[in-house]
Design a protein around this motif. Structure first.
Motif, PDB file in Angstrom:
ATOM      1  N   PRO A  38     -39.201  39.301 140.784  1.00 37.04           N
ATOM      2  CA  PRO A  38     -40.087  39.782 141.856  1.00 37.04           C
ATOM      3  C   PRO A  38     -41.360  40.379 141.247  1.00 37.04           C
ATOM      4  CG  PRO A  38     -38.174  41.219 141.604  1.00 37.04           C
ATOM      5  CD  PRO A  38     -37.943  40.038 140.736  1.00 37.04           C
ATOM      6  N   ASP A  39     -42.419  40.464 142.053  1.00 31.24           N
ATOM      7  CA  ASP A  39     -43.694  40.999 141.580  1.00 31.24           C
ATOM      8  C   ASP A  39     -43.561  42.399 141.003  1.00 31.24           C
ATOM      9  OD1 ASP A  39     -45.454  39.004 141.829  1.00 31.24           O
ATOM     10  OD2 ASP A  39     -46.639  39.899 143.432  1.00 31.24           O
ATOM     11  N   THR A  40     -42.832  43.235 141.722  1.00 31.70           N
ATOM     12  CA  THR A  40     -42.577  44.588 141.218  1.00 31.70           C
ATOM     13  C   THR A  40     -41.159  44.979 141.562  1.00 31.70           C
ATOM     14  OG1 THR A  40     -43.713  45.252 143.248  1.00 31.70           O
ATOM     15  CG2 THR A  40     -44.750  45.856 141.150  1.00 31.70           C
ATOM     16  N   PHE A  41     -40.564  45.792 140.731  1.00 35.38           N
ATOM     17  CA  PHE A  41     -39.245  46.345 141.052  1.00 35.38           C
ATOM     18  C   PHE A  41     -39.074  47.635 140.271  1.00 35.38           C
ATOM     19  CE2 PHE A  41     -37.169  44.887 137.122  1.00 35.38           C
ATOM     20  CZ  PHE A  41     -38.016  43.859 136.741  1.00 35.38           C
ATOM     21  N   HIS A  42     -38.189  48.495 140.764  1.00 31.70           N
ATOM     22  CA  HIS A  42     -38.052  49.823 140.184  1.00 31.70           C
ATOM     23  C   HIS A  42     -36.641  50.126 139.721  1.00 31.70           C
ATOM     24  CE1 HIS A  42     -41.982  50.194 141.861  1.00 31.70           C
ATOM     25  NE2 HIS A  42     -41.516  49.923 143.053  1.00 31.70           N
TER      26      HIS A  42
ATOM     27  N   LEU B 270     -35.412  51.859 136.396  1.00 31.72           N
ATOM     28  CA  LEU B 270     -36.037  51.335 135.174  1.00 31.72           C
ATOM     29  C   LEU B 270     -36.319  52.420 134.148  1.00 31.72           C
ATOM     30  CD1 LEU B 270     -38.578  48.638 136.420  1.00 31.72           C
ATOM     31  CD2 LEU B 270     -36.145  48.436 135.906  1.00 31.72           C
ATOM     32  N   ASP B 271     -36.709  53.628 134.620  1.00 31.87           N
ATOM     33  CA  ASP B 271     -37.026  54.658 133.628  1.00 31.87           C
ATOM     34  C   ASP B 271     -35.793  55.030 132.802  1.00 31.87           C
ATOM     35  OD1 ASP B 271     -35.825  55.940 135.736  1.00 31.87           O
ATOM     36  OD2 ASP B 271     -37.248  57.587 135.856  1.00 31.87           O
TER      37      ASP B 271
ATOM     38  N   VAL C 233     -37.013  54.893 146.389  1.00 28.18           N
ATOM     39  CA  VAL C 233     -38.127  53.998 146.104  1.00 28.18           C
ATOM     40  C   VAL C 233     -37.688  52.549 146.309  1.00 28.18           C
ATOM     41  CG1 VAL C 233     -39.677  53.191 144.296  1.00 28.18           C
ATOM     42  CG2 VAL C 233     -39.239  55.620 144.570  1.00 28.18           C
TER      43      VAL C 233
ATOM     44  N   ILE D  55     -39.895  50.498 148.982  1.00 24.38           N
ATOM     45  CA  ILE D  55     -40.545  51.597 149.694  1.00 24.38           C
ATOM     46  C   ILE D  55     -41.815  51.155 150.413  1.00 24.38           C
ATOM     47  CG2 ILE D  55     -41.767  52.375 147.600  1.00 24.38           C
ATOM     48  CD1 ILE D  55     -40.494  54.708 150.351  1.00 24.38           C
TER      49      ILE D  55
END
Lengths: 486, 486
Positions: B202-206, B223-224, B265, B282
């Motif tokens: 996906p374009d962005t994911f967390h 991810l962090d 998020v 989000i």
């Protein structure tokens, strides 16, 4: 997020499985669900908590609530009677997450803050992310703030003090001051190693920032991009240059609008020299978005920022202002009616029908005004499309005015037996709906131009227009039509 | 996010620095800022775009708008006159990001969709993340949907079709169906390598999800956390067990409330068997939060889901319903007044003062009602605190009723010279404010219990109560007090 104590060894559904001894059959205790199906704190769970507070049974309370999310603990506290709230916090002791305070209504938060010793508070607040700590501290008066800040380690104190120095409602008050910033020449591998070794990281973050030697922001990298890139790649090759950035002094409403518009999850906050000073996070921004939408609703209904937990006197006083302003409006409308006492005495049917004209105008104006207030807030209404929108509102008012005129004219004729009265009310309603449409749009626009929040001030002016014009048009036309004494 | 063409080599402030040749002085072209200081599309930028459309100058338009964020392009399109919107999209060609469509008002989006050939649409939509694609497709009728879906690759088509099969307003319609799921026994290193090698992310994911062999969700890892953990650590050691998870069939309003409450998020969406089917993000939830808060505002003002770009007829029809409902209320109030024609004829001052009583009651009731509607929506008002809140509302109504009674009683006495009339209006206002407080709270609660949206239906009933009781109390007490004929 919730910290510490895992009082419940393992959870299966709503059941807590305590493994006392690996050879024994586990002891199973039924714990009721925290929330009922409507999402409110369940009565069963609340009863258990109240029993625990009454018995001062700290271990039991920690077992029940020590592991909950701060939002659940907050709702639990608000569901408790006032005199049991502080005792619960005391009994939870170290297991109470002070982030819970950020989820409480202001009145509840303040009453808890006032009833806890400042060294306990300082310890709890010191463990929070800086944005949460600032959120809690900013409501306190200067003396209480100082009492807590003085007990924090120097670096934390300086950081929090700097955030508190930004104006209320600014991005600086919302930002998190722990973040990760790396130079552009680092490799992805170096960056990952740095994160593995650094201790004092924020609880959660979604991007890292890239800064020059003067700590000026030059780019950002979302975490997913770091994870997708080979260790040897330089940060400068994958960073987003010119990321959406805010000044710490920016109004939080503008920040929220940009987060929403650009689908941001976090963003950098910089000082006037472009130096990175903080990180804005979507969870804080969601609260702002919610509050701003709610402010418009409250403004239009004549409510201040009251909360359901405010006292009677505070609530009554804050609502009275609005009622007094509207009393003037109503007085003005009554004055218009008093001009027509003679026609009304001659034809009492006018008194019966006149509130209909005023109230239909008020309803139509409220519709237009609500659209206008929201369109101004979301920047959808601009100088460019103003004329187009005005034309649309006038046409809508005219169409609906015609429909209501036919219905009301017929109804009034049938009721009174006077076709003339039907004609009069039909004309009055068309006139009043026209002015309702125009005033409903132009008054919010004019207020915004004048620097007044249209959500708060619009409805008084708009109601005045529709009342005055409604009564004046109806009674005036009737007096002329029937040749009544004036 | 914006893709492709970097027509402006380097940007400095609002200036585009084109480096034609490293030995020459760079050619500097002034590009006006896209937005003015109020956050609206700037007139200068719009003029440039309109000139480009008129000249059919695709390269110029791509240079200006090809690199903008989709939200900026969307606002730009809405700022253009209707007949220039589709030409802009056509001229931008491959540089037009179809995610822009998700940021447009529904009416504008549909008119653009209708005017583009389905193979162009299919190509553009095929490149989007699945949540954006579903958002665009769900508004189309079945035939248009099929025409686009048929041109997509099989796997995309199946994925989108499955999302579209979930009910409207469900989490399934919002979710992103591309996500990363790994088994719990993988190491952090393996997971990172997997992300580096997988193409279709996906374009962005967390966060990433952890699943068992049956693809049932067993945990998640932000991810962090992955970035902070050594490569050799097993995913199962760092995953959050029992993360906040939603069913794809859950109502999106409930999902939004949970995101807000727990500061989420992203979160997993699972099917009825607990298998991972999607990821909720989000940015989509923020739109829901915004819409829900706005729905209450619109409901209370008697507005449907109209948009500023709707036609006059659509708007007029949607608002007329509300006006007709209120016409019945006004008719009822008029009927009450007509019962007192004789007293009014005998004392015309009553006609002058009676709208004040009704309107103050209406204002006070609107305040209480707005608080109640929002407290119900945010689950702050519960069966448990109902009595406490009712007592508070009654006390507030009583306090403010007393204040208004004193003011109005004095005013009416001075104006009419009749102390009796002052007493009558004072009594009437206390009675009406009491009922305003009670009805303002209990009517929304009763409507919610009956399964009707209190935001939409409350104000009709509440206004009816305050009008009827206001007129009845004032005129009735006056008739009794002064012994007027009935």
């Amino acid at each position: 997020m919730s910290r510490g104590g895992q009082p419940c060894g393992r959870r299966e559904g709503g059941t807590c499985v305590t493994e006392a001894d690996h050879n024994e059959i586990p002891e199973i205790v039924e714990i009721p669900a925290v929330r009922d199906e409507d999402g409110r704190i369940s009565a069963d769970f609340l009863a258990l908590i109240e029993a625990g507070i009454a018995a001062e049974d700290a271990p039991a309370l920690i077992g029940l609530a020590g592991d909950l999310h701060e939002a659940d603990v907050a709702d639990l506290i608000e569901a408790l009677p006032e005199d049991e709230r502080v005792p619960l916090v005391r009994l939870l002791g170290d297991e109470f997450d002070y982030a819970t305070l950020t989820e409480l209504d202001e009145a509840v938060r303040l009453s808890i803050l006032e009833n806890l010793p400042s060294d306990t508070l300082a310890e709890g607040i010191g463990e929070l992310d800086s944005d949460d700590a600032v959120y809690i501290l900013e409501d306190l008066d200067a003396a209480d703030q100082a009492a807590i800040l003085d007990q924090l380690p120097y670096s934390d104190r300086i950081q929090l003090q700097r955030s508190l120095d930004y104006p209320e409602d600014s991005a600086g008050r919302l930002m998190q001051t722990d973040f990760i910033a790396v130079p552009p020449f680092w490799s992805v591998g170096q960056t990952i190693d740095h994160m593995r070794e650094t201790e004092d990281l924020p609880d959660t973050f979604h991007e890292i920032f890239v800064v020059d030697p003067g700590f000026r922001l030059i780019g950002s990298v979302p975490l997913d991009k770091i994870l997708r890139t080979k260790r040897t790649t330089k940060i400068s090759e994958i960073m987003t240059e010119d990321p959406q950035t805010f000044k710490a002094t920016d109004d939080r409403e503008d920040v929220a609008r940009a987060f929403e518009r650009y689908n941001l999850v976090s963003a950098a906050a910089v000082d006037d020299a472009g130096r990175l000073v903080g990180m804005l996070m979507i969870d804080d921004i969601v609260d702002v978005i919610q509050e701003e939408a709610e402010e418009d609703l409250r403004g239009l209904a004549g409510l201040g920022d009251e909360e359901i937990s405010d006292t009677v006197l505070v609530t009554a006083r804050s609502r009275l202002t609005w009622l007094l302003v509207n009393l003037c409006t109503a007085g003005l409308a009554a004055t218009v009616i008093s001009l027509f006492e003679a026609p009304i005495a001659a034809m009492v049917a006018l008194a019966v029908l006149m509130p209909i004209v005023a109230s239909m105008g008020g309803n139509a104006a409220t519709q237009t005004m609500t659209v206008a207030v929201r369109a101004l807030a979301t920047r959808e209404l601009t100088a460019r499309n103003m004329l187009r929108v005005l034309r649309r509102e006038v046409l809508v008012a005219f169409l609906n005015g015609m429909t209501l005129a036919v219905l009301l004219g017929t109804g009034a004729t049938l009721w009174s037996g006077l076709p003339g009265l039907g004609m009069v009310i039909a004309m009055a309603i068309i006139i009043n709906l026209f002015f309702a449409g125009v005033a409903g749009l132009l008054i919010p626009v004019a207020l915004e131009k004048a620097g007044v929040d249209p959500a708060i001030a619009s409805s008084v002016f708009v109601t005045t227009v529709t009342d005055v014009i409604g009564f004046f048009a109806f009674l005036g036309i009737a007096a002329l039509w029937f040749g009544l004494p004036l």
